[in-house]
Design a protein around this motif. Structure first.
Motif, PDB file in Angstrom:
ATOM      1  N   ASN A 112      23.809   0.711 -70.323  1.00  0.00           N
ATOM      2  CA  ASN A 112      25.016   0.774 -71.330  1.00  0.00           C
ATOM      3  C   ASN A 112      26.102   1.365 -70.127  1.00  0.00           C
ATOM      4  O   ASN A 112      26.196   2.552 -69.448  1.00  0.00           O
ATOM      5  N   MET A 113      27.168   0.634 -69.877  1.00  0.00           N
ATOM      6  CA  MET A 113      28.402   0.641 -68.855  1.00  0.00           C
ATOM      7  C   MET A 113      29.623   0.913 -69.758  1.00  0.00           C
ATOM      8  O   MET A 113      29.893   0.319 -70.586  1.00  0.00           O
ATOM      9  N   GLY A 172       1.924   1.946 -65.661  1.00  0.00           N
ATOM     10  CA  GLY A 172       0.909   0.958 -65.807  1.00  0.00           C
ATOM     11  C   GLY A 172       0.873  -0.290 -66.881  1.00  0.00           C
ATOM     12  O   GLY A 172       0.088  -0.621 -67.534  1.00  0.00           O
ATOM     13  N   VAL A 173       2.348  -0.490 -66.976  1.00  0.00           N
ATOM     14  CA  VAL A 173       2.612  -1.499 -67.940  1.00  0.00           C
ATOM     15  C   VAL A 173       3.270  -2.749 -67.239  1.00  0.00           C
ATOM     16  O   VAL A 173       3.782  -2.591 -65.896  1.00  0.00           O
ATOM     17  N   GLU A 174       3.555  -3.932 -67.802  1.00  0.00           N
ATOM     18  CA  GLU A 174       4.529  -5.028 -67.267  1.00  0.00           C
ATOM     19  C   GLU A 174       5.853  -4.740 -67.132  1.00  0.00           C
ATOM     20  O   GLU A 174       6.388  -4.031 -67.935  1.00  0.00           O
ATOM     21  N   LEU A 175       6.458  -5.471 -66.550  1.00  0.00           N
ATOM     22  CA  LEU A 175       7.940  -5.443 -66.331  1.00  0.00           C
ATOM     23  C   LEU A 175       8.536  -6.347 -67.446  1.00  0.00           C
ATOM     24  O   LEU A 175       8.148  -7.582 -67.572  1.00  0.00           O
ATOM     25  N   GLY A 176       9.533  -5.931 -68.579  1.00  0.00           N
ATOM     26  CA  GLY A 176      10.039  -6.527 -69.426  1.00  0.00           C
ATOM     27  C   GLY A 176      11.567  -7.057 -69.099  1.00  0.00           C
ATOM     28  O   GLY A 176      11.681  -7.249 -67.817  1.00  0.00           O
ATOM     29  N   GLU A 177      12.138  -7.446 -69.990  1.00  0.00           N
ATOM     30  CA  GLU A 177      13.519  -7.689 -69.827  1.00  0.00           C
ATOM     31  C   GLU A 177      14.656  -6.774 -69.365  1.00  0.00           C
ATOM     32  O   GLU A 177      14.368  -5.530 -69.528  1.00  0.00           O
ATOM     33  N   TYR A 178      15.832  -7.147 -68.964  1.00  0.00           N
ATOM     34  CA  TYR A 178      16.666  -6.261 -68.317  1.00  0.00           C
ATOM     35  C   TYR A 178      18.120  -6.664 -69.273  1.00  0.00           C
ATOM     36  O   TYR A 178      18.375  -7.967 -69.267  1.00  0.00           O
ATOM     37  N   LEU A 179      18.471  -5.564 -69.879  1.00  0.00           N
ATOM     38  CA  LEU A 179      19.754  -5.701 -70.797  1.00  0.00           C
ATOM     39  C   LEU A 179      20.644  -5.011 -70.226  1.00  0.00           C
ATOM     40  O   LEU A 179      20.552  -3.734 -70.002  1.00  0.00           O
ATOM     41  N   HIS A 180      22.286  -5.335 -70.243  1.00  0.00           N
ATOM     42  CA  HIS A 180      22.984  -4.966 -69.406  1.00  0.00           C
ATOM     43  C   HIS A 180      24.298  -4.909 -70.460  1.00  0.00           C
ATOM     44  O   HIS A 180      24.792  -6.072 -70.734  1.00  0.00           O
ATOM     45  N   TYR A 181      24.816  -3.673 -71.129  1.00  0.00           N
ATOM     46  CA  TYR A 181      25.934  -3.907 -72.100  1.00  0.00           C
ATOM     47  C   TYR A 181      27.124  -3.089 -71.131  1.00  0.00           C
ATOM     48  O   TYR A 181      27.012  -2.178 -70.528  1.00  0.00           O
ATOM     49  N   VAL A 182      28.371  -3.915 -71.542  1.00  0.00           N
ATOM     50  CA  VAL A 182      29.268  -3.253 -70.788  1.00  0.00           C
ATOM     51  C   VAL A 182      30.733  -3.385 -71.565  1.00  0.00           C
ATOM     52  O   VAL A 182      31.022  -4.223 -72.432  1.00  0.00           O
ATOM     53  N   GLY A 183      31.388  -2.175 -71.719  1.00  0.00           N
ATOM     54  CA  GLY A 183      32.596  -2.113 -72.402  1.00  0.00           C
ATOM     55  C   GLY A 183      33.785  -2.795 -71.902  1.00  0.00           C
ATOM     56  O   GLY A 183      34.460  -3.801 -72.714  1.00  0.00           O
ATOM     57  N   SER A 184      34.284  -2.747 -70.697  1.00  0.00           N
ATOM     58  CA  SER A 184      34.977  -3.357 -69.879  1.00  0.00           C
ATOM     59  C   SER A 184      34.505  -4.050 -68.484  1.00  0.00           C
ATOM     60  O   SER A 184      34.274  -3.509 -67.665  1.00  0.00           O
ATOM     61  N   MET A 185      34.481  -5.379 -68.832  1.00  0.00           N
ATOM     62  CA  MET A 185      33.847  -6.194 -67.788  1.00  0.00           C
ATOM     63  C   MET A 185      35.121  -7.004 -67.013  1.00  0.00           C
ATOM     64  O   MET A 185      36.069  -7.474 -67.693  1.00  0.00           O
TER      65      MET A 185
END
Length: 340
Positions: free
Chosen positions: A176-177, A205-218
């Motif tokens: 969260n940005m 010891g788990v798998e790599l999931g998704e990457y989520l990126h939320y931005v207030g001001s891009m």
């Protein structure tokens, strides 16, 4: 607005087009910007964290910033050779908004990475696995009553929080940005945070999931407009995923990596495979050696031949004509606590 893609380049090319088509003008802290509010990015393959573009392929500065986090320090002397602009944010030789101490060594003694790992081991389905990077004191300053009085606000973290979701055997991450520079900051953020995500997944010891990126001001600044257009002119790039981190605890390699970087920046010739027998981490060190060997054609050729991951070799070409100023010796980093 939401943009989804397999890797970083899929996200960047669509995001830049939308910023140009739909962005609005706003005055930022460093000048005029084109901005969009409320942007959500979803990367299905977080290992595709490096751009293949000649324009946006910046693995060395991104690696330097990630190493900076791992030192648990916010000292300018470590990061300045990789990202000189950090000197603008430094106060008395430190960068107050640096993430290393906030991740691993808060003033009250809390290691947030360790805390999240412990929480997810105890309760894998938890929704409380949050690391806070933007703190209340970052905005709790006295502003002048006279709005015309010049006021310099110390730089504060652009990242508010990192949240981890362990679901069906995979570790997903939500970043969260409050603010994100789409040209300079975003590629680094995706790289550094997804590397941390994968390290924590391996530790659990788990798998790599998704990457989520939320931005207030891009946004992007006016002086980066041409850079953005040049990237778009290159067109779509084939998705490249970094190799998987080896099984086991990646945090066990941190001390050796940081110590080796200190030797490399002082131009000591080290053999990566001897210091880090695991090929994945030896290649990471070799990439740091490439950066610190910029302009040394013979040494770059040696390192190119040593790299185990062929895709990394393409990034070496951009260092052949580069020159680095002599680095200042940095203070040695003591051994750090690791998540247990």
């Amino acid at each position: 607005m939401e943009i989804s893609g397999e890797g970083l380049d899929d996200i960047l090319i669509e995001l830049y087009r939308r910023l140009l088509d739909q962005g609005a003008r706003n005055k930022g802290s460093r000048g005029e910007t084109i901005e969009m509010l409320g942007v959500a990015l979803r990367i299905a393959k977080p290992r595709a964290r490096l751009s293949r573009s000649e324009n946006r392929g910046k693995p060395f500065s991104a690696l330097g910033e990630f190493f900076w986090y791992l030192t648990q320090s916010n000292r300018l002397d470590f990061i300045e050779p990789y990202i000189p602009d950090y000197r603008k944010e430094a106060v008395d030789g430190v960068v107050p908004g640096g993430y290393g101490p906030r991740l691993f060594a808060m003033r009250n003694g809390i290691d947030q990475v360790d805390s999240v790992i412990r929480l997810l081991r105890y309760k894998p389905s938890s929704k409380r696995a949050v690391i806070q990077l933007f703190n209340a004191e970052d905005i709790a300053l006295d502003y002048p009553a006279d709005l015309g009085t010049p006021f310099h606000h110390p730089e504060t973290p652009c990242t508010i929080s990192l949240q981890f979701h362990l679901r069906d055997g995979s570790l997903h991450m939500s970043v969260n940005m409050r603010s994100n520079d789409a040209v300079l900051g975003l590629p680094h953020d995706v790289f550094c945070f997804s590397m941390l995500q994968e390290m924590m997944a391996r530790r659990l010891g788990v798998e790599l999931g998704e990457y989520l990126h939320y931005v207030g001001s891009m946004h992007f600044y006016d002086d980066r407009h041409e850079t953005l257009l040049e990237y778009l002119d290159e067109g779509y790039q084939r998705t490249f995923e970094m190799p998987e981190m080896p099984k086991g605890d990646p945090f066990e390699h941190v001390d050796a990596l940081v110590a080796a970087e200190g030797r490399v920046r002082l131009k000591e010739r080290v053999v990566a495979g001897e210091l880090l027998p695991e090929p994945y981490w030896a290649d990471i060190l070799r990439m740091m050696q490439v950066f610190w060997s910029s302009g040394d054609e013979a040494r770059l050729d040696e390192l190119k031949a040593e790299l185990q991951e062929p895709a990394y070799r393409a990034y070496i070409e951009g260092r052949r004509g580069a020159r680095l100023k002599e680095p200042s010796p940095r203070e040695p980093v003591d051994a750090r606590r690791k998540p247990e």
